[in-house]
Design an enzyme around this catalytic site. Structure first.
Site, PDB file in Angstrom:
ATOM      1  CD  GLU A  88      21.881 -45.073   7.884  1.00  0.00           C
ATOM      2  OE1 GLU A  88      20.720 -45.131   8.238  1.00  0.00           O
ATOM      3  OE2 GLU A  88      22.346 -46.128   6.823  1.00  0.00           O
ATOM      4  CD  GLU A 119      44.298 -41.007  -1.461  1.00  0.00           C
ATOM      5  OE1 GLU A 119      45.281 -41.174  -0.960  1.00  0.00           O
ATOM      6  OE2 GLU A 119      43.345 -41.834  -1.483  1.00  0.00           O
TER       7      GLU A 119
END
Length: 306
Positions: A88, A119
């Protein structure tokens, strides 16, 4: 119970929430009220953390001034939240996409589809820091609700070895992140509405904190005048209209003046505002902005005729 199972069972984010134990017996409205009740605790948890969050924001500003970058590193939900905040920044503040980057375990494929085992790899986190050429001018923020995700810890260790400033953001106290970080932000939002569903309160807290970090850093980097996003990239029709409205709000100029300044400035909102506020042409406005290091208020105040 093995060591890992025992460790996970002690995490606050993995505890059952007694306030929502009966949630499966409720109708939709009552379920949502319970969720909303829990969500209202998030801002209260973050408020006392603001001094620590502000220190990190100051470090980010200093990093940008040195030509450094900000990296968010996470797995699963935490990784996606980091990528969202980073993505953004260019349309909102006109930044280069490399300035704020989100790095997720398993790569961008993991944004949509979980990548099994990614992960759990400390080496994967380490290699990703090397591949992004992280260095002493950069800030790396490891994000993990648990505070113990191996991929994130591996990235934090490597980033520290490469000289970067390292921050840990988690939702449990006294996490494994703490010894690896220059700063640790522990937003302990308590057990989730649904046990272990850290996309809920934990994820919301992470999102709020990342918003605070980048918004504060962008304001302090001169990308906001008053409360207007003056460095946005008007890349589509909606954003062109927003750019012109921002110029209007900043200057109070007529539609004709705004149109002329927008065209002459090649759609650069900062330049258009300085042109109108100082009565200068685009070339002079650009020089004023250059001498003020891009701060519109300073550019306007530095012009003796304004």
């Amino acid at each position: 119970m093995n060591h890992l199972s025992h460790k996970l069972s002690q995490l606050i984010t993995e505890q059952p929430n007694p306030r929502t134990d009966h949630i499966d017996q409720l109708d939709s409205i009552e379920i949502m009220k319970l969720i909303n009740d829990e969500d209202q605790q998030i801002a209260k948890v973050i408020r006392p953390l603001i001094p620590d969050i502000a220190k990190v924001a100051d470090c980010i500003v200093e990093s940008f001034e040195r030509g450094g970058r900000l990296f968010y590193v996470g797995a699963g939900t935490s990784g996606r939240i980091g990528i969202l905040d980073a993505s953004e920044c260019p349309p909102t503040y006109g930044t280069d996409p490399s300035l704020v980057q989100g790095v997720i375990a398993g790569g961008f494929e993991a944004v949509r589809t979980p990548v099994e085992g990614a992960e759990d790899s400390e080496q994967g986190g380490s290699e990703d820091m090397k591949s992004h050429q992280v260095g002493p001018n950069d800030v790396v923020i490891g994000i993990a609700a648990s505070g113990r995700t191996p991929y994130v810890l591996g990235a934090m260790k490597e980033a520290r070895a490469l000289g970067a400033l390292v921050v840990g953001l988690c939702n449990n106290p006294n996490s494994d992140m703490k010894p690896l970080a220059d700063y640790t932000i522990e937003a302990v939002t308590g057990p989730e509405v649904i046990m272990g569903s850290t996309r809920m309160k934990s994820g919301s807290a992470q999102k709020l904190i990342l918003n605070m970090l980048t918004t504060t850093a962008m304001i302090r980097s001169g990308k906001v005048y008053r409360n207007l996003m003056i460095d946005l990239n008007p890349s589509n029709e909606k954003l062109v209209d927003r750019a012109k409205r921002i110029i209007k709000l900043a200057t109070g100029a007529s539609e004709e003046q705004i149109k002329d300044a927008y065209i002459e400035s090649d759609g650069h909102v900062k330049t258009a505002i300085v042109m109108i506020m100082t009565g200068s042409d685009a070339s002079s406005a650009r020089k004023l902005l250059l001498s003020s290091k891009g701060y519109v208020r300073k550019a306007i105040d530095s012009n003796p005729t304004s």
